[in-house]
Write an enzyme that holds these catalytic residues in place. Structure first.
Site, PDB file in Angstrom:
ATOM      1  N   LYS A  79       8.640  17.038   9.017  1.00  0.00           N
ATOM      2  CA  LYS A  79       7.514  17.888   9.548  1.00  0.00           C
ATOM      3  C   LYS A  79       8.082  19.005  10.472  1.00  0.00           C
ATOM      4  O   LYS A  79       8.570  18.605  11.345  1.00  0.00           O
ATOM      5  CB  LYS A  79       6.239  17.112  10.012  1.00  0.00           C
ATOM      6  CG  LYS A  79       4.936  17.764   9.716  1.00  0.00           C
ATOM      7  CD  LYS A  79       4.194  17.359   8.534  1.00  0.00           C
ATOM      8  CE  LYS A  79       2.956  18.208   8.230  1.00  0.00           C
ATOM      9  NZ  LYS A  79       2.233  17.375   7.332  1.00  0.00           N
ATOM     10  N   VAL A 187      -9.012  21.918   1.856  1.00  0.00           N
ATOM     11  CA  VAL A 187      -9.262  20.763   1.391  1.00  0.00           C
ATOM     12  C   VAL A 187     -10.421  20.538   1.195  1.00  0.00           C
ATOM     13  O   VAL A 187     -11.082  20.026   0.226  1.00  0.00           O
ATOM     14  CB  VAL A 187      -8.275  19.498   1.835  1.00  0.00           C
ATOM     15  CG1 VAL A 187      -8.613  18.239   1.110  1.00  0.00           C
ATOM     16  CG2 VAL A 187      -6.822  20.069   1.796  1.00  0.00           C
ATOM     17  N   ARG A 211     -18.178  28.559   7.897  1.00  0.00           N
ATOM     18  CA  ARG A 211     -18.053  27.479   6.881  1.00  0.00           C
ATOM     19  C   ARG A 211     -19.341  26.645   6.967  1.00  0.00           C
ATOM     20  O   ARG A 211     -19.776  25.989   5.866  1.00  0.00           O
ATOM     21  CB  ARG A 211     -16.788  26.736   7.234  1.00  0.00           C
ATOM     22  CG  ARG A 211     -15.572  27.458   7.097  1.00  0.00           C
ATOM     23  CD  ARG A 211     -14.374  26.588   7.025  1.00  0.00           C
ATOM     24  NE  ARG A 211     -13.310  27.618   6.352  1.00  0.00           N
ATOM     25  CZ  ARG A 211     -11.970  27.449   6.696  1.00  0.00           C
ATOM     26  NH1 ARG A 211     -11.629  26.485   7.594  1.00  0.00           N
ATOM     27  NH2 ARG A 211     -10.952  28.249   6.251  1.00  0.00           N
TER      28      ARG A 211
HETATM   29  P1  NAI Z   1      -7.808  23.718   7.022  1.00  0.00           P
HETATM   30  O1  NAI Z   1      -7.197  24.295   8.250  1.00  0.00           O
HETATM   31  O2  NAI Z   1      -7.783  24.650   5.618  1.00  0.00           O
HETATM   32  O3  NAI Z   1      -9.080  22.948   7.251  1.00  0.00           O
HETATM   33  C1  NAI Z   1      -9.360  22.155   8.573  1.00  0.00           C
HETATM   34  C2  NAI Z   1     -10.798  22.531   8.706  1.00  0.00           C
HETATM   35  O4  NAI Z   1     -11.283  21.469   9.674  1.00  0.00           O
HETATM   36  C3  NAI Z   1     -11.337  23.643   9.197  1.00  0.00           C
HETATM   37  O5  NAI Z   1     -12.532  24.235   8.350  1.00  0.00           O
HETATM   38  C4  NAI Z   1     -11.643  23.494  10.812  1.00  0.00           C
HETATM   39  O6  NAI Z   1     -12.679  24.295  11.202  1.00  0.00           O
HETATM   40  C5  NAI Z   1     -12.171  22.045  10.514  1.00  0.00           C
HETATM   41  N1  NAI Z   1     -11.802  21.424  11.962  1.00  0.00           N
HETATM   42  C6  NAI Z   1     -11.016  21.499  12.910  1.00  0.00           C
HETATM   43  N2  NAI Z   1     -11.366  20.559  13.842  1.00  0.00           N
HETATM   44  C7  NAI Z   1     -12.665  20.048  13.416  1.00  0.00           C
HETATM   45  C8  NAI Z   1     -13.458  19.237  14.074  1.00  0.00           C
HETATM   46  N3  NAI Z   1     -13.192  18.566  15.496  1.00  0.00           N
HETATM   47  N4  NAI Z   1     -14.677  18.850  13.619  1.00  0.00           N
HETATM   48  C9  NAI Z   1     -15.040  19.227  12.284  1.00  0.00           C
HETATM   49  N5  NAI Z   1     -14.218  20.219  11.798  1.00  0.00           N
HETATM   50  C10 NAI Z   1     -13.216  20.628  12.563  1.00  0.00           C
HETATM   51  O7  NAI Z   1      -6.979  22.276   6.530  1.00  0.00           O
HETATM   52  P2  NAI Z   1      -6.795  21.726   5.152  1.00  0.00           P
HETATM   53  O8  NAI Z   1      -5.583  22.404   4.409  1.00  0.00           O
HETATM   54  O9  NAI Z   1      -8.067  21.903   4.643  1.00  0.00           O
HETATM   55  O10 NAI Z   1      -6.314  20.224   5.643  1.00  0.00           O
HETATM   56  C11 NAI Z   1      -7.182  19.276   6.113  1.00  0.00           C
HETATM   57  C12 NAI Z   1      -6.541  18.091   6.584  1.00  0.00           C
HETATM   58  O11 NAI Z   1      -5.822  17.576   5.555  1.00  0.00           O
HETATM   59  C13 NAI Z   1      -5.300  18.306   7.586  1.00  0.00           C
HETATM   60  O12 NAI Z   1      -5.408  17.253   8.338  1.00  0.00           O
HETATM   61  C14 NAI Z   1      -4.015  18.366   6.701  1.00  0.00           C
HETATM   62  O13 NAI Z   1      -3.002  17.680   7.567  1.00  0.00           O
HETATM   63  C15 NAI Z   1      -4.467  17.243   5.705  1.00  0.00           C
HETATM   64  N6  NAI Z   1      -3.829  17.758   4.464  1.00  0.00           N
HETATM   65  C16 NAI Z   1      -4.011  18.533   3.708  1.00  0.00           C
HETATM   66  C17 NAI Z   1      -2.979  19.055   2.507  1.00  0.00           C
HETATM   67  C18 NAI Z   1      -3.122  20.121   1.883  1.00  0.00           C
HETATM   68  O14 NAI Z   1      -2.543  20.199   0.509  1.00  0.00           O
HETATM   69  N7  NAI Z   1      -3.702  21.229   2.374  1.00  0.00           N
HETATM   70  C19 NAI Z   1      -2.462  17.691   1.928  1.00  0.00           C
HETATM   71  C20 NAI Z   1      -2.486  16.428   2.818  1.00  0.00           C
HETATM   72  C21 NAI Z   1      -3.123  16.344   3.698  1.00  0.00           C
HETATM   73  N1  PHE Z   2       1.099  19.581   4.163  1.00  0.00           N
HETATM   74  C1  PHE Z   2       0.712  18.610   2.985  1.00  0.00           C
HETATM   75  C2  PHE Z   2       0.747  17.177   3.148  1.00  0.00           C
HETATM   76  O1  PHE Z   2       0.822  17.000   4.204  1.00  0.00           O
HETATM   77  C3  PHE Z   2       1.380  19.249   1.817  1.00  0.00           C
HETATM   78  C4  PHE Z   2       2.993  19.184   1.908  1.00  0.00           C
HETATM   79  C5  PHE Z   2       3.286  17.962   0.729  1.00  0.00           C
HETATM   80  C6  PHE Z   2       3.729  20.129   2.299  1.00  0.00           C
HETATM   81  C7  PHE Z   2       4.955  18.214   0.607  1.00  0.00           C
HETATM   82  C8  PHE Z   2       5.127  19.972   2.016  1.00  0.00           C
HETATM   83  C9  PHE Z   2       5.766  18.938   1.177  1.00  0.00           C
HETATM   84  O2  PHE Z   2       0.797  16.572   2.170  1.00  0.00           O
END
Ligand code: NAI
Ligand code: PHE
Length: 368
Positions: A79, A187, A211
């Site tokens: 990471k 997500v 949002r």
């Molecule tokens: P993002 O940054 O698009 O969305 C995160 C959301 O959470 C934002 O709308 C933000 O305003 C909100 N937020 C932050 N702090 C908060 C709080 N204390 N209370 C309520 N809302 C809050 O991130 P994304 O891509 O949607 O990822 C979400 C989570 O899923 C992260 O922890 C990420 O590591 C995990 N994840 C994401 C993957 C992906 O493919 N994007 C894959 C695997 C895990």
């Molecule tokens: N950051 C995402 C995760 O935690 C997506 C990701 C997967 C990024 C694999 C790079 C490699 O799963």
């Protein structure tokens, strides 16, 4: 979170660099390359200290190792954390470009032992920028030859995890159930849409007023961000940041099940024990949120098409059934059961077999 403690981390490698001009510190942590080159996204955030940034990178890299192993993907875990001098929305675009260019240089020096991708506060266009300097990048935009955002696949996998967890907890389908989604980003926004289509009643929380307004207009009930751990629901889906359920929260959170996208939802194994003692069924995050890894590694390393990604991502429900059965048989937490499955694949014997069979794809991890 002291730097001394963090330097006793027992992963494979830590790389750090500081850029005085932007006052930014770069961290890359490779947890394991046992199953293939390390992979995991780039997270950009403002941290209270470098110790916190190192700790976050280490925990997230460890979760990636487990995610790849339990998902049977031929990659290791790593990471990147970019510790910004201020919150991301206060960094101007010229500064951000310089930061990405330095990060790309660092990745390139690792010569393919670490492959990055999008994570919190980085997206496909940032991956495009990194790819100007290094080829070790997943998730470039589709126009630029990459697989694009991993968020949809992640959301689909989380939705499958929610259904499997509700079923196993005796709640039946999501139809008519109350689901609380924390975080309406790339997500979480999609998770809300899928759960609503399945007939769930949605409670939503975010710190971003725009949002929340969009979710409210779509008919969902807004919960204040500070109230999520006190709001009754059938299933809680953390889709913001990790580390939100500690033992104290686990002892009181008014839900029957937990399944979400955030990496490292539980602060420690003790929190999982407390949830188990209360009968709260918790989907281990490194199983539930693997859809994005299926998308990025599947499309860019293994030559899968979109249908393959969907099929493998839907399989997350079956993997969780296996985890839940093992947890019941052994009388251990769901997290411990998932760890057993992951570690079986990481054991020297199975790692040798995996390395041999996946060698053409993983050894070079060259994008197809
Ligand atoms: P993002 O940054 O698009 O969305 C995160 C959301 O959470 C934002 O709308 C933000 O305003 C909100 N937020 C932050 N702090 C908060 C709080 N204390 N209370 C309520 N809302 C809050 O991130 P994304 O891509 O949607 O990822 C979400 C989570 O899923 C992260 O922890 C990420 O590591 C995990 N994840 C994401 C993957 C992906 O493919 N994007 C894959 C695997 C895990
Ligand atoms: N950051 C995402 C995760 O935690 C997506 C990701 C997967 C990024 C694999 C790079 C490699 O799963």
């Amino acid at each position: 979170m002291s730097i001394d403690d963090e330097l006793r981390w027992d992963g494979e490698l830590t790389v750090t660099r500081h850029d005085r001009e932007t006052d930014t510190t770069f961290v890359i942590r490779i947890d394991s390359t046992r199953l293939g080159p390390a992979s995991g996204g780039t997270r950009a955030a403002h941290y209270p200290s470098i110790g916190h940034a190192l700790a976050d990178a280490g925990k997230l890299a460890g979760a990636m190792t487990l995610k790849m192993a339990v998902s049977d993907l031929p990659m290791g875990g790593g990471k990147s954390v970019i510790a910004l001098p201020a919150p991301r929305n206060r960094i101007d675009s010229a500064t951000w470009t310089r930061i990405l260019d330095i990060h790309a240089e660092n990745i390139d020096k690792l010569e393919g032992n670490y492959w990055t991708g999008p994570d919190v506060n980085t997206n496909s266009s940032d991956m495009d920028q990194l790819s100007r300097t290094t080829k070790y990048v997943f998730g470039r935009s589709v126009d630029n030859g990459g697989a694009g955002s991993s968020a949809h696949a992640t959301a689909l996998g989380v939705f499958e995890a929610m259904k499997a967890t509700a079923r196993r907890r005796g709640l039946g389908t999501l139809d008519g159930r109350t689901v609380l989604v924390q975080g309406l980003g790339a997500v979480g926004g999609d998770v809300v849409r899928l759960a609503a289509q399945a007939g769930a009643r949605l409670l939503v929380a975010d710190t971003d007023p725009q949002r929340l307004e969009a979710a409210s207009l779509a008919g969902h009930t807004v919960v204040p961000a500070g109230e999520v751990l006190r709001t009754p629901c059938d299933l809680f889906a953390p889709c913001a940041m990790g580390g939100i359920i500690d033992s104290g929260a686990a002892a009181s959170i008014p839900t029957l099940a937990v399944a979400g996208a955030a990496n490292n939802i539980l602060t420690d194994p003790a929190a999982g024990e407390v949830l188990r003692s209360r009968g709260v069924l918790c989907a281990p995050d490194f199983v539930a949120n693997a859809g994005g890894a299926f998308h990025l590694v599947g499309r860019e390393v293994l030559g899968w098409n979109e249908d393959d990604v969907v099929e493998r991502t839907r399989g997350i429900g079956r993997t969780l059934d296996e985890v839940y059965s093992l947890s019941e048989e052994r009388g251990i937490t769901t997290e411990a059961a998932a760890l057993l499955l992951a570690r079986a694949r990481l054991s020297p014997a199975s790692a040798t077999a995996a390395a041999t069979s996946a060698a053409p794809a993983a050894a070079a991890a060259s994008p197809v």
